[in-house]
Design a protein around this motif. Sequence first.
Motif, PDB file in Angstrom:
ATOM      1  N   ILE A 271     -87.515 -27.378   1.777  1.00  0.00           N
ATOM      2  CA  ILE A 271     -86.572 -27.964   0.814  1.00  0.00           C
ATOM      3  C   ILE A 271     -85.857 -26.856   0.042  1.00  0.00           C
ATOM      4  N   GLY A 272     -86.621 -25.843  -0.378  1.00  0.00           N
ATOM      5  CA  GLY A 272     -86.023 -24.724  -1.103  1.00  0.00           C
ATOM      6  C   GLY A 272     -84.956 -24.011  -0.296  1.00  0.00           C
ATOM      7  N   LEU A 273     -85.240 -23.765   0.975  1.00  0.00           N
ATOM      8  CA  LEU A 273     -84.257 -23.152   1.871  1.00  0.00           C
ATOM      9  C   LEU A 273     -82.992 -23.989   1.932  1.00  0.00           C
ATOM     10  N   SER A 274     -83.175 -25.289   2.144  1.00  0.00           N
ATOM     11  CA  SER A 274     -82.038 -26.197   2.304  1.00  0.00           C
ATOM     12  C   SER A 274     -81.177 -26.253   1.047  1.00  0.00           C
ATOM     13  N   VAL A 275     -81.818 -26.401  -0.091  1.00  0.00           N
ATOM     14  CA  VAL A 275     -81.086 -26.546  -1.348  1.00  0.00           C
ATOM     15  C   VAL A 275     -80.337 -25.264  -1.698  1.00  0.00           C
ATOM     16  N   LEU A 276     -81.002 -24.117  -1.547  1.00  0.00           N
ATOM     17  CA  LEU A 276     -80.352 -22.851  -1.890  1.00  0.00           C
ATOM     18  C   LEU A 276     -79.193 -22.540  -0.944  1.00  0.00           C
ATOM     19  N   GLN A 277     -79.304 -22.979   0.308  1.00  0.00           N
ATOM     20  CA  GLN A 277     -78.183 -22.770   1.244  1.00  0.00           C
ATOM     21  C   GLN A 277     -76.914 -23.426   0.721  1.00  0.00           C
ATOM     22  N   GLN A 278     -77.055 -24.530  -0.002  1.00  0.00           N
ATOM     23  CA  GLN A 278     -75.897 -25.239  -0.538  1.00  0.00           C
ATOM     24  C   GLN A 278     -75.517 -24.776  -1.943  1.00  0.00           C
ATOM     25  N   PHE A 279     -76.513 -24.425  -2.766  1.00  0.00           N
ATOM     26  CA  PHE A 279     -76.234 -24.045  -4.157  1.00  0.00           C
ATOM     27  C   PHE A 279     -75.453 -22.746  -4.280  1.00  0.00           C
ATOM     28  N   VAL A 280     -75.394 -21.941  -3.207  1.00  0.00           N
ATOM     29  CA  VAL A 280     -74.562 -20.730  -3.270  1.00  0.00           C
ATOM     30  C   VAL A 280     -73.081 -21.074  -3.130  1.00  0.00           C
ATOM     31  N   GLY A 281     -72.760 -22.374  -2.917  1.00  0.00           N
ATOM     32  CA  GLY A 281     -71.373 -22.830  -2.993  1.00  0.00           C
ATOM     33  C   GLY A 281     -70.536 -22.671  -1.742  1.00  0.00           C
ATOM     34  N   ILE A 282     -71.174 -22.489  -0.590  1.00  0.00           N
ATOM     35  CA  ILE A 282     -70.400 -22.219   0.633  1.00  0.00           C
ATOM     36  C   ILE A 282     -69.429 -23.332   0.964  1.00  0.00           C
ATOM     37  N   ASN A 283     -69.828 -24.573   0.733  1.00  0.00           N
ATOM     38  CA  ASN A 283     -68.955 -25.669   1.151  1.00  0.00           C
ATOM     39  C   ASN A 283     -67.771 -25.889   0.224  1.00  0.00           C
ATOM     40  N   VAL A 284     -67.803 -25.286  -0.959  1.00  0.00           N
ATOM     41  CA  VAL A 284     -66.605 -25.294  -1.806  1.00  0.00           C
ATOM     42  C   VAL A 284     -65.468 -24.586  -1.066  1.00  0.00           C
ATOM     43  N   ILE A 285     -65.828 -23.504  -0.359  1.00  0.00           N
ATOM     44  CA  ILE A 285     -64.833 -22.763   0.428  1.00  0.00           C
ATOM     45  C   ILE A 285     -64.239 -23.652   1.517  1.00  0.00           C
ATOM     46  N   PHE A 286     -65.083 -24.438   2.185  1.00  0.00           N
ATOM     47  CA  PHE A 286     -64.598 -25.207   3.329  1.00  0.00           C
ATOM     48  C   PHE A 286     -64.066 -26.592   2.987  1.00  0.00           C
ATOM     49  N   TYR A 287     -64.446 -27.149   1.845  1.00  0.00           N
ATOM     50  CA  TYR A 287     -63.901 -28.438   1.445  1.00  0.00           C
ATOM     51  C   TYR A 287     -62.642 -28.288   0.596  1.00  0.00           C
ATOM     52  N   TYR A 288     -62.639 -27.253  -0.251  1.00  0.00           N
ATOM     53  CA  TYR A 288     -61.598 -27.165  -1.275  1.00  0.00           C
ATOM     54  C   TYR A 288     -60.766 -25.888  -1.218  1.00  0.00           C
ATOM     55  N   SER A 289     -60.947 -25.051  -0.187  1.00  0.00           N
ATOM     56  CA  SER A 289     -60.278 -23.748  -0.219  1.00  0.00           C
ATOM     57  C   SER A 289     -58.758 -23.866  -0.270  1.00  0.00           C
ATOM     58  N   SER A 290     -58.186 -24.852   0.445  1.00  0.00           N
ATOM     59  CA  SER A 290     -56.725 -24.985   0.394  1.00  0.00           C
ATOM     60  C   SER A 290     -56.269 -25.379  -1.013  1.00  0.00           C
ATOM     61  N   VAL A 291     -57.064 -26.221  -1.684  1.00  0.00           N
ATOM     62  CA  VAL A 291     -56.775 -26.585  -3.075  1.00  0.00           C
ATOM     63  C   VAL A 291     -56.935 -25.361  -3.976  1.00  0.00           C
ATOM     64  N   LEU A 292     -57.997 -24.594  -3.725  1.00  0.00           N
ATOM     65  CA  LEU A 292     -58.303 -23.414  -4.531  1.00  0.00           C
ATOM     66  C   LEU A 292     -57.174 -22.396  -4.466  1.00  0.00           C
ATOM     67  N   TRP A 293     -56.735 -22.071  -3.251  1.00  0.00           N
ATOM     68  CA  TRP A 293     -55.690 -21.042  -3.111  1.00  0.00           C
ATOM     69  C   TRP A 293     -54.335 -21.533  -3.636  1.00  0.00           C
ATOM     70  N   ARG A 294     -54.101 -22.840  -3.520  1.00  0.00           N
ATOM     71  CA  ARG A 294     -52.864 -23.380  -4.103  1.00  0.00           C
ATOM     72  C   ARG A 294     -52.920 -23.309  -5.626  1.00  0.00           C
ATOM     73  N   ALA A 295     -54.127 -23.458  -6.175  1.00  0.00           N
ATOM     74  CA  ALA A 295     -54.283 -23.418  -7.627  1.00  0.00           C
ATOM     75  C   ALA A 295     -53.986 -22.043  -8.204  1.00  0.00           C
ATOM     76  N   VAL A 296     -54.143 -20.994  -7.375  1.00  0.00           N
ATOM     77  CA  VAL A 296     -53.876 -19.643  -7.889  1.00  0.00           C
ATOM     78  C   VAL A 296     -52.539 -19.100  -7.375  1.00  0.00           C
ATOM     79  N   GLY A 297     -51.670 -20.016  -6.893  1.00  0.00           N
ATOM     80  CA  GLY A 297     -50.290 -19.606  -6.639  1.00  0.00           C
ATOM     81  C   GLY A 297     -49.826 -19.534  -5.203  1.00  0.00           C
ATOM     82  N   PHE A 298     -50.706 -19.771  -4.218  1.00  0.00           N
ATOM     83  CA  PHE A 298     -50.282 -19.728  -2.823  1.00  0.00           C
ATOM     84  C   PHE A 298     -49.636 -21.064  -2.429  1.00  0.00           C
TER      85      PHE A 298
END
Length: 469
Positions: A271-298
Amino acid sequence: MQHITMTTTIRKANTYYVILIAGAAALGGFLFGFDTAVINGAVVALSKAFNTSSWVTGFAVSLALLGSAIGAFFAGQIADRYGRVKAMVVASALFTLSAIGSGIAFTIWDFIFWRLLGGIAVGAASVIAPAYIAECSPSQLRGRLGSLQQLAIVVGIFIALLSDYFIAVSAGSAESPFLFGIAAWRWMFWTAVPPAVFYGMAALTIPESPRYLVAQGREPEAASVLTKILGGNVLAKIEEIRQTVMREREPRFSDLLSRSGGLLPIVWIGIGLSVLQQFVGINVIFYYSSVLWRAVGFSEKDSLTITVITGAVNIITTLIAIAFVDRFGRKPLLILGSIGMIVTLGTLASLFGTAPVDAAGNPTLNGSAGIMALLAANLYVFCFGFSWGPVTWVLLGEMFNNRIRAAALSVAAAMQWIANFAVSTTFPPILQYFGLGAAYGLYTTAAAISLFFVLFFIKETKGIELEDM
């Protein structure tokens, strides 16, 4: 000499066969990655089409992850009762229905329903594929073949992002009409239909897991499969498997409890392995990266281009992991990955936390700061891609003994999806109210915790037979 040559030829044939069936099982990982990332290019268009707030948008993106938790939790029971292959076919059917339904959604609520259904399929595939691959792999190949699951996931992510890019660019934007005058974002979801159908067809061509067959008393079938996979004295292997999987009753979740009533320590580690794999925020990059980069001017096009490049980096690093996971071991890769993520996430937290903001409250990264953010984000994906991405799935597939594997993997994977849901749902409001610097600061803290977790709790499993776990 002739005997040695013949033995070598048989071993090569066995290896090719194992790679083939492991690759077919890992197609579930491809759909897992595709389904979770395809929404990236559609987030903004979706919120405009249904006029949703940031909370509802985050809910729509991430509720599929709760479905994944449900699918993961019950997949082990289904796989133990009906077999790994049948469970894969069911997941394929759910994937297909979800892809069609998401594209024809009339309101945000029926869209959420279809995404939830797809999430159940994703969760089931996330449990069944690593278990099947681990159970059908020789110990000397198990790490590399187990990494196929993560490779399939990142290829699925990349293809989803690439298809989002081409559809959006061809239509002019994700909101614009595409083929037959239908909005481009709807076509983004429909592109999942062909691979979903193919996954079901591929599952029907592979043999059932020999460990499942032995548990069901179907030993002649198990012997046939083991002959193709391992060769040699398969009867001795069957006896070895029988010692660990045959019980008077079917495996139950109560098997995961210790005498004191709590979960077994090994389950907590999973469980610890699984939870920490997600808590480092990797899926923010893959779910929201286009939103993220647009938010900073791209621009939308540039944001999607950056996202596609990030997906390609993820594939390259997963290939590195496949090359070295059986050579260096699981623990060293996790340690290196944690250190790299601490540095890169810390850099992102600092850059976004100190950046000037525009009239809308979004950080603006000019000149070298923008380049540094791009480099840090991709280096972060690189560090995750050769370590916590694939190695977590390898360990989850092999760290539990035969008696509890399916049930323990289900619990660990379900917790992973719940953690993924928590991170994905909270990102839009954190971005809105606290800013990107605070978000990446949280993920940096999780990366630091992951380092100490590995140092103190993870044991090396390289080269150990599953029957000896």
